[in-house]
Every structure is written in C-alpha cells, then in structure tokens.
Design an enzyme around this catalytic site. Structure first.
Site, short mmCIF file in Angstrom:
data_model
loop_
_atom_site.label_atom_id
_atom_site.label_comp_id
_atom_site.label_asym_id
_atom_site.label_seq_id
_atom_site.Cartn_x
_atom_site.Cartn_y
_atom_site.Cartn_z
N LYS A 133 0.06 4.21 -0.49
CA LYS A 133 -0.54 5.47 0.06
C LYS A 133 -0.32 6.46 -0.89
O LYS A 133 -0.43 6.33 -2.11
CB LYS A 133 -0.09 5.66 1.51
CG LYS A 133 -0.17 4.46 2.54
CD LYS A 133 -0.10 4.86 3.79
CE LYS A 133 -0.37 3.37 4.69
NZ LYS A 133 -0.22 3.81 6.11
N GLY A 192 2.81 -0.79 4.50
CA GLY A 192 2.59 0.40 4.08
C GLY A 192 3.81 0.97 3.93
O GLY A 192 4.70 0.83 2.90
N GLU A 221 -5.61 -4.55 11.09
CA GLU A 221 -4.40 -3.65 11.13
C GLU A 221 -4.77 -2.61 12.41
O GLU A 221 -5.82 -1.94 12.41
CB GLU A 221 -4.42 -2.72 10.15
CG GLU A 221 -4.23 -3.34 8.73
CD GLU A 221 -3.56 -2.21 7.48
OE1 GLU A 221 -2.52 -2.52 7.28
OE2 GLU A 221 -4.42 -1.21 7.59
N GLU A 257 -6.85 4.98 7.70
CA GLU A 257 -6.72 6.53 7.44
C GLU A 257 -7.84 7.04 6.82
O GLU A 257 -8.08 8.19 6.76
CB GLU A 257 -5.35 6.50 6.53
CG GLU A 257 -4.07 6.34 7.28
CD GLU A 257 -3.03 5.68 6.57
OE1 GLU A 257 -3.05 5.77 5.53
OE2 GLU A 257 -2.14 5.15 7.23
N GLY A 282 2.06 2.84 11.01
CA GLY A 282 3.10 3.89 10.82
C GLY A 282 3.78 4.45 11.90
O GLY A 282 4.30 5.52 12.11
N HIS A 327 -9.61 1.30 5.08
CA HIS A 327 -8.37 1.55 5.80
C HIS A 327 -8.50 2.41 6.74
O HIS A 327 -9.42 3.47 6.58
CB HIS A 327 -7.40 2.08 4.77
CG HIS A 327 -5.90 2.02 5.25
ND1 HIS A 327 -5.72 3.04 6.20
CD2 HIS A 327 -4.90 1.30 5.06
CE1 HIS A 327 -4.33 2.84 6.57
NE2 HIS A 327 -4.00 1.68 5.70
N ASN A 338 0.88 -1.15 -0.01
CA ASN A 338 -0.04 0.15 0.01
C ASN A 338 0.94 1.11 0.01
O ASN A 338 1.41 1.50 0.98
CB ASN A 338 -1.02 -0.02 1.18
CG ASN A 338 -1.90 1.27 1.42
OD1 ASN A 338 -1.87 1.95 0.37
ND2 ASN A 338 -2.31 1.52 2.44
N SER A 392 3.27 -1.38 10.47
CA SER A 392 4.75 -1.22 10.74
C SER A 392 5.24 -2.50 10.43
O SER A 392 6.29 -2.79 11.14
CB SER A 392 4.82 -1.00 12.34
OG SER A 392 4.55 0.67 12.40
P1 PGA Z 1 2.49 0.92 7.74
O1 PGA Z 1 1.09 0.93 7.10
O2 PGA Z 1 3.12 -0.45 7.27
O3 PGA Z 1 3.28 2.20 7.37
O4 PGA Z 1 2.42 0.81 9.28
C1 PGA Z 1 0.13 -0.14 7.02
C2 PGA Z 1 -0.93 0.36 6.40
O5 PGA Z 1 -1.51 1.38 6.78
O6 PGA Z 1 -1.65 -0.49 5.73
#
Ligand code: PGA
Length: 244
Positions: free
Chosen positions: A10, A226, A161, A88, A167, A86, A8, A205
């Site tokens: 983003k 991500g 998640e 976000e 993140g 997601h 992903n 993460s």
């Molecule tokens: P991250 O994001 O690996 O940067 O924590 C994962 C995600 O939001 O899908």
C-alpha cells in the site's frame, strides 16, 4: 499447485532505503512484492527470487492523464503483476466495475498478470452467504466483461478480499473463505470451462497466526497480505505456511 503470496505494501514504507531493505528481507520464491510506484525500480534491482507487482494501472499506454501510470511503463520497469480493483481504490478513488474492466483489458493486452480483487462489504455479508455470492458474481461478470478469459486464463488471478476483513484484524473464518473460493472457481468453471479456472487468493488481515488455517482452506491458492507484509519476520512465517 502453485501457491502465490502477494505483499501489498500500500502507501508504505516512507523512503526508498526502507523499501529496499524490506524487499531484501522478504525476497522469496512464490512471492510477489507490490511496492508503491516510486519504489518499483529500486525494489526490482534488489529482488532475486520474488516477482514484482504494481498496485494499480491505467487503461491506455500514453497521453494526457495527469497522475496515471500506463501498462507499458510498468512492463518496461520489469513489473509482472498488477493489482486491479482493490477495495481501497474502489472506496477512496471511486473506481467502478467499468474502470476495473478497462484496466483488466489494458493490463492483459500488455501481458501483465492481473490480480483482480473482489469482495463484499459488511452490509452485504450480514444478509447472508447467498447475497455475498451474488455480489461477487456480479463483480466478476462486470470486471471481466468482453475479456477473452480462455485466452488469458493463466494471467488472471482472483483475490477474494471481503472488505470487512481488510485492515481490521477480523479475518474471515476458514469456512467463509473456502465457501467463497469454491463459489468463484465454480463460476469460472461454468462460465468458461474447466481449463479456465484461475488461482484464487484470500486477502483480509492475514497474519502469521491465521496463515496456517487459511493455507488449508479448499480452493485457496495463496494470500494477498497488506499490513503483515511490512513486517519481514511475520511475512516469512506466512510464506512458510504456503510452502508445498
Ligand atoms: P490487510 O490488507 O492484510 O492489511 O488486511 C489486505 C489487503 O488490503 O490487500
């Protein structure tokens, strides 16, 4: 078992040239590359092994919906997977279980595979695992309301998640991950029968360093990556850990 590693991106990278280069460097079997909308077409041209995904989708096929992208548009671009719900999108764009549900219906009708994201925040998690499970059960129930899961079982993937792990560098422990993956699978088994248990991914993460331990977690069929998906070498390390 069919492992899936979702990249992903983003809102990255900044240009179509960088997108093409990153796609070339991470084009591997079992991978789903999920770039921003403007790069989908270019990335599709580059990919030989990986599948193409989109980060979101709207719930009708056309009309006066400024800024939205329909399932049919994605299908026609060669997109096979779409991320729905997601955290976000839920946090910054006020997506609700109801809109997530509409998007899941529309995506499945268009024959897209859905990567349905669920995850609890820190406050819920602090109250204990039972609260977290209850929260996830609720998200699953609401997101899948009136969805004919047995008919679409092969097109549904659940990504667990935990919001506090996204993140932050604060990956959930293997025990947390395994407990929730098993809980999700058990919920599907009880609700829809043993034939209709989806693949469950972990996201939050995931890194080159944590991938090995995550790959060994019971009930986990892959990861949603991500930040580390933007670093080709690290992403390859993650994928290697899920090769079976
Ligand atoms: P991250 O994001 O690996 O940067 O924590 C994962 C995600 O939001 O899908």
């Amino acid at each position: 078992m069919n492992k899936i590693i979702v990249a992903n991106w983003k809102m990255n990278p900044m240009s179509i040239e960088e997108a093409a280069e990153l796609a070339r460097g991470t084009d591997m079997k079992k991978v789903v590359i999920v770039p921003p909308f403007p790069f989908l077409s270019r990335v599709k041209d580059v990919l030989k092994h990986a599948k193409l995904g989109a980060q979101d989708v709207f719930w009708t096929d056309s009309g006066a919906y400024t800024g939205e992208v329909s399932p049919m548009m994605l299908v026609k671009l060669g997109v096979k997977f779409v991320i729905v719900g997601h955290s976000e999108r839920r946090n910054y764009f006020h997506e609700t279980d109801e809109t997530v549900n509409k998007k899941i219906h529309a995506a499945l009708t268009a024959k897209l595979s859905v990567i349905f994201c669920v995850g609890e925040n820190k406050d819920v998690r602090k109250k204990g695992i039972r609260h977290a499970e209850e929260f996830i059960r609720h998200e699953l129930q609401r997101g899948l309301e009136s969805v004919a899961v047995p008919r679409h079982a092969k097109s549904i993937i659940v990504a667990y998640e935990p919001i506090w792990a996204i993140g932050t560098g604060d990956t959930a422990t293997p025990n947390d991950i395994e407990t929730m993956a098993m809980f999700i699978k058990e919920w599907f088994r009880k609700t829809f029968g043993a034939q209709n248990v989806p693949d469950v991914l972990y996201g939050g993460s995931v890194s080159g360093g944590s991938a090995h331990a995550i790959a060994k977690c019971g009930g986990i069929d892959g990861v949603l990556v991500g930040g580390a998906s933007l670093r080709a070498e690290e992403f390859k390390t993650i994928v290697q850990n899920f090769k079976v």
